[in-house]
Design an enzyme around this catalytic site. Structure first.
Site, PDB file in Angstrom:
ATOM      1  N   HIS A  13     -42.649  12.417  12.403  1.00  0.00           N
ATOM      2  CA  HIS A  13     -42.102  13.066  13.614  1.00  0.00           C
ATOM      3  C   HIS A  13     -42.954  12.623  14.796  1.00  0.00           C
ATOM      4  O   HIS A  13     -44.084  13.077  14.958  1.00  0.00           O
ATOM      5  CB  HIS A  13     -42.145  14.595  13.479  1.00  0.00           C
ATOM      6  CG  HIS A  13     -41.566  15.312  14.659  1.00  0.00           C
ATOM      7  ND1 HIS A  13     -40.593  16.278  14.540  1.00  0.00           N
ATOM      8  CD2 HIS A  13     -41.808  15.214  15.993  1.00  0.00           C
ATOM      9  CE1 HIS A  13     -40.273  16.736  15.731  1.00  0.00           C
ATOM     10  NE2 HIS A  13     -41.009  16.107  16.643  1.00  0.00           N
ATOM     11  N   HIS A  15     -42.947  11.361  19.129  1.00  0.00           N
ATOM     12  CA  HIS A  15     -42.322  11.105  20.435  1.00  0.00           C
ATOM     13  C   HIS A  15     -43.000   9.900  21.064  1.00  0.00           C
ATOM     14  O   HIS A  15     -44.196   9.957  21.379  1.00  0.00           O
ATOM     15  CB  HIS A  15     -42.484  12.315  21.358  1.00  0.00           C
ATOM     16  CG  HIS A  15     -41.790  13.536  20.847  1.00  0.00           C
ATOM     17  ND1 HIS A  15     -40.489  13.849  21.161  1.00  0.00           N
ATOM     18  CD2 HIS A  15     -42.211  14.515  19.993  1.00  0.00           C
ATOM     19  CE1 HIS A  15     -40.139  14.969  20.554  1.00  0.00           C
ATOM     20  NE2 HIS A  15     -41.168  15.387  19.825  1.00  0.00           N
ATOM     21  N   LYS A  99     -31.147  14.205  14.343  1.00  0.00           N
ATOM     22  CA  LYS A  99     -32.004  15.299  14.803  1.00  0.00           C
ATOM     23  C   LYS A  99     -31.180  16.420  15.403  1.00  0.00           C
ATOM     24  O   LYS A  99     -30.388  16.185  16.320  1.00  0.00           O
ATOM     25  CB  LYS A  99     -32.986  14.750  15.852  1.00  0.00           C
ATOM     26  CG  LYS A  99     -33.865  15.814  16.503  1.00  0.00           C
ATOM     27  CD  LYS A  99     -34.882  16.371  15.532  1.00  0.00           C
ATOM     28  CE  LYS A  99     -35.606  17.567  16.111  1.00  0.00           C
ATOM     29  NZ  LYS A  99     -37.018  17.338  16.327  1.00  0.00           N
ATOM     30  N   HIS A 136     -35.178  20.931  14.502  1.00  0.00           N
ATOM     31  CA  HIS A 136     -36.091  21.750  15.312  1.00  0.00           C
ATOM     32  C   HIS A 136     -35.722  23.198  15.004  1.00  0.00           C
ATOM     33  O   HIS A 136     -34.714  23.704  15.488  1.00  0.00           O
ATOM     34  CB  HIS A 136     -35.953  21.438  16.807  1.00  0.00           C
ATOM     35  CG  HIS A 136     -36.944  22.203  17.634  1.00  0.00           C
ATOM     36  ND1 HIS A 136     -38.042  21.611  18.215  1.00  0.00           N
ATOM     37  CD2 HIS A 136     -37.030  23.530  17.922  1.00  0.00           C
ATOM     38  CE1 HIS A 136     -38.760  22.543  18.842  1.00  0.00           C
ATOM     39  NE2 HIS A 136     -38.171  23.715  18.679  1.00  0.00           N
ATOM     40  N   HIS A 174     -42.039  20.279  11.932  1.00  0.00           N
ATOM     41  CA  HIS A 174     -43.178  20.998  12.505  1.00  0.00           C
ATOM     42  C   HIS A 174     -43.129  22.493  12.194  1.00  0.00           C
ATOM     43  O   HIS A 174     -43.071  23.335  13.080  1.00  0.00           O
ATOM     44  CB  HIS A 174     -43.333  20.753  14.009  1.00  0.00           C
ATOM     45  CG  HIS A 174     -42.053  20.765  14.817  1.00  0.00           C
ATOM     46  ND1 HIS A 174     -41.142  21.776  14.754  1.00  0.00           N
ATOM     47  CD2 HIS A 174     -41.558  19.884  15.707  1.00  0.00           C
ATOM     48  CE1 HIS A 174     -40.147  21.505  15.588  1.00  0.00           C
ATOM     49  NE2 HIS A 174     -40.379  20.354  16.169  1.00  0.00           N
ATOM     50  N   ASP A 247     -45.732  15.163  15.571  1.00  0.00           N
ATOM     51  CA  ASP A 247     -45.123  15.676  16.803  1.00  0.00           C
ATOM     52  C   ASP A 247     -45.982  15.322  18.006  1.00  0.00           C
ATOM     53  O   ASP A 247     -46.028  16.070  18.987  1.00  0.00           O
ATOM     54  CB  ASP A 247     -44.887  17.191  16.724  1.00  0.00           C
ATOM     55  CG  ASP A 247     -43.872  17.656  17.770  1.00  0.00           C
ATOM     56  OD1 ASP A 247     -43.218  16.792  18.396  1.00  0.00           O
ATOM     57  OD2 ASP A 247     -43.750  18.874  17.965  1.00  0.00           O
TER      58      ASP A 247
HETATM   59  O1  DOR Z   1     -44.166  20.408  21.901  1.00  0.00           O
HETATM   60  C1  DOR Z   1     -43.127  19.787  21.859  1.00  0.00           C
HETATM   61  N1  DOR Z   1     -42.922  18.685  22.607  1.00  0.00           N
HETATM   62  N2  DOR Z   1     -42.158  20.226  21.055  1.00  0.00           N
HETATM   63  C2  DOR Z   1     -40.932  19.689  21.077  1.00  0.00           C
HETATM   64  O2  DOR Z   1     -40.096  20.153  20.358  1.00  0.00           O
HETATM   65  C3  DOR Z   1     -40.604  18.585  22.002  1.00  0.00           C
HETATM   66  C4  DOR Z   1     -41.798  17.851  22.397  1.00  0.00           C
HETATM   67  C5  DOR Z   1     -41.566  16.946  23.594  1.00  0.00           C
HETATM   68  O3  DOR Z   1     -40.611  16.175  23.567  1.00  0.00           O
HETATM   69  O4  DOR Z   1     -42.348  17.001  24.527  1.00  0.00           O
HETATM   70 ZN    ZN Z   2     -41.138  16.953  18.498  1.00  0.00          ZN
END
Ligand code: DOR
Ligand code: ZN
Length: 345
Positions: A13, A15, A99, A136, A174, A247
């Site tokens: 997971h 970003h 997702k 999520h 998460h 995450d």
């Molecule tokens: O803390 C987080 N940041 N949780 C999420 O679900 C999204 C993520 C983000 O894209 O910044």
């Molecule tokens: Zn995330």
């Protein structure tokens, strides 16, 4: 000096963002991870197979020469998602998972799902072809206390969905509560969970006690200590249903340090060092490879990485940058608040 060598981990997971931020953060993931499940919550989101192909191309173009990294793409589920497009993207090997963001639950989730009934044809198709759904797991209902949103999601959304479509393979991403851990452990099949590094290391006091600390704010928000301990137990148990999903979610500092700060903690740089610390503390160093390197591939039906990484425990604490510079601005690195002696070599 203690040393541990494990199969090169994957991040189930992650970003990576886009543009200058993508260029700034990707090398840190590629250094320690062979593959990662890439979150699709860009603006605009990655919805179609064509979107995923284009995003994948941008990720590969941003990868520094000589580095190896395989992005495992996901599609952002909307109420307009076309089941046939999803199936094509999966069977061609382009996309690993879909997702599910409940609309309004988190960053860039407004195009997400308000009414699950509207996406049932997509979910049914996914169940049929064995494509996993990454979830999520929080309700977005403003009347539900933010610390209860995961538990309420499990009772009111996840459990009914699993009863309706028991063949659908789901990752509760998460997971942050003992409720989530217990629910996954009680499931007979088709359910697993990822756990972040930061949720193994902080509870909600880190965010709120002694002044508000925006760099510890993420979603799902860290819960009370008993929940953190349940996550630690699950992660270090070796149970194949729990694996690492960092995450890691970079936001530039001005967007974190303000009156309405973004959710997200950037951990790609020091995740493995922190995990070695956590697993050593819990006398489970021998199970780190399961959590970070073996359980995830088994769940997603992928081979374990052939490469390895080695961590060495130094006498002195290892220092990590407190922030990195990106073309979009500075991003603060997760501060584990304890000295970390493990270094990836
Ligand atoms: O803390 C987080 N940041 N949780 C999420 O679900 C999204 C993520 C983000 O894209 O910044
Ligand atoms: Zn995330």
């Amino acid at each position: 000096m203690v040393e541990i060598t494990i199969p090169k981990p994957d991040d189930w997971h992650l970003h990576l963002r886009d543009g200058a931020m993508l260029e700034g953060v990707l090398p840190y993931s590629a250094r320690h991870f062979a593959r990662a499940i890439i979150m699709p919550n860009l603006m605009p989101p990655v919805v179609t197979g064509a979107d995923a192909q284009a995003y994948r191309d941008r990720i590969m173009a941003a990868l520094p020469k000589g580095m190896q990294f395989k992005p495992l793409m996901t599609l952002y589920l909307t109420e307009g998602t076309d089941a046939a497009d999803v199936a094509r993207a999966h069977t061609s090997g382009l996309v690993t998972a879909v997702k599910l963001y409940p609309a309004g639950a988190t960053t860039n989730s407004n195009s997400g799902v308000r009414d699950l009934a509207k996406v049932m044809p997509v979910l049914e198709k996914m169940a049929e072809i064995g494509m996993p759904l990454c979830i999520h797991g929080e309700v977005a209902d403003p009347s539900v206390d933010i610390f209860d949103r995961e538990a309420v999601f499990i009772d009111t959304v996840l459990d009914p969905l699993r009863r309706t479509l028991p063949q659908l393979k789901m990752t509760l991403e998460h997971v942050t509560t003992s409720n989530g851990v217990d629910y996954v452990m009680a499931a007979d099949a088709n359910l697993a969970a990822s756990i972040t590094t930061h949720h193994l290391m902080i509870n909600r006091n880190a965010i709120l006690a002694g002044g508000i600390k925006p760099h510890y704010y993420c979603l799902p928000v860290a819960k009370r200590e008993s929940h953190r301990l349940a996550l630690r137990k699950a992660a270090t148990s070796g149970d194949s249903r729990f694996f690492l999903g960092t995450d890691s979610a970079p936001h530039v500092d001005p967007l974190k340090e303000c009156a309405c700060g973004c959710a997200g903690i950037f951990t790609s740089i020091n995740t493995l060092s922190c995990l070695a610390h956590v697993f050593e503390e819990d006398n489970a160093l021998d199970r780190l490879e399961k959590f970070a390197g073996l359980n995830g591939p088994a769940w997603y039906g992928l081979p374990v990485n052939g490469e390895t990484v080695t961590l060495i425990k130094r006498d002195q604490p290892v220092s990590f940058p407190s922030r990195i510079e990106t073309g979009d601005g500075p991003v603060t690195v997760f501060d584990p608040r304890v000295p970390i002696h493990w270094e990836v070599v």
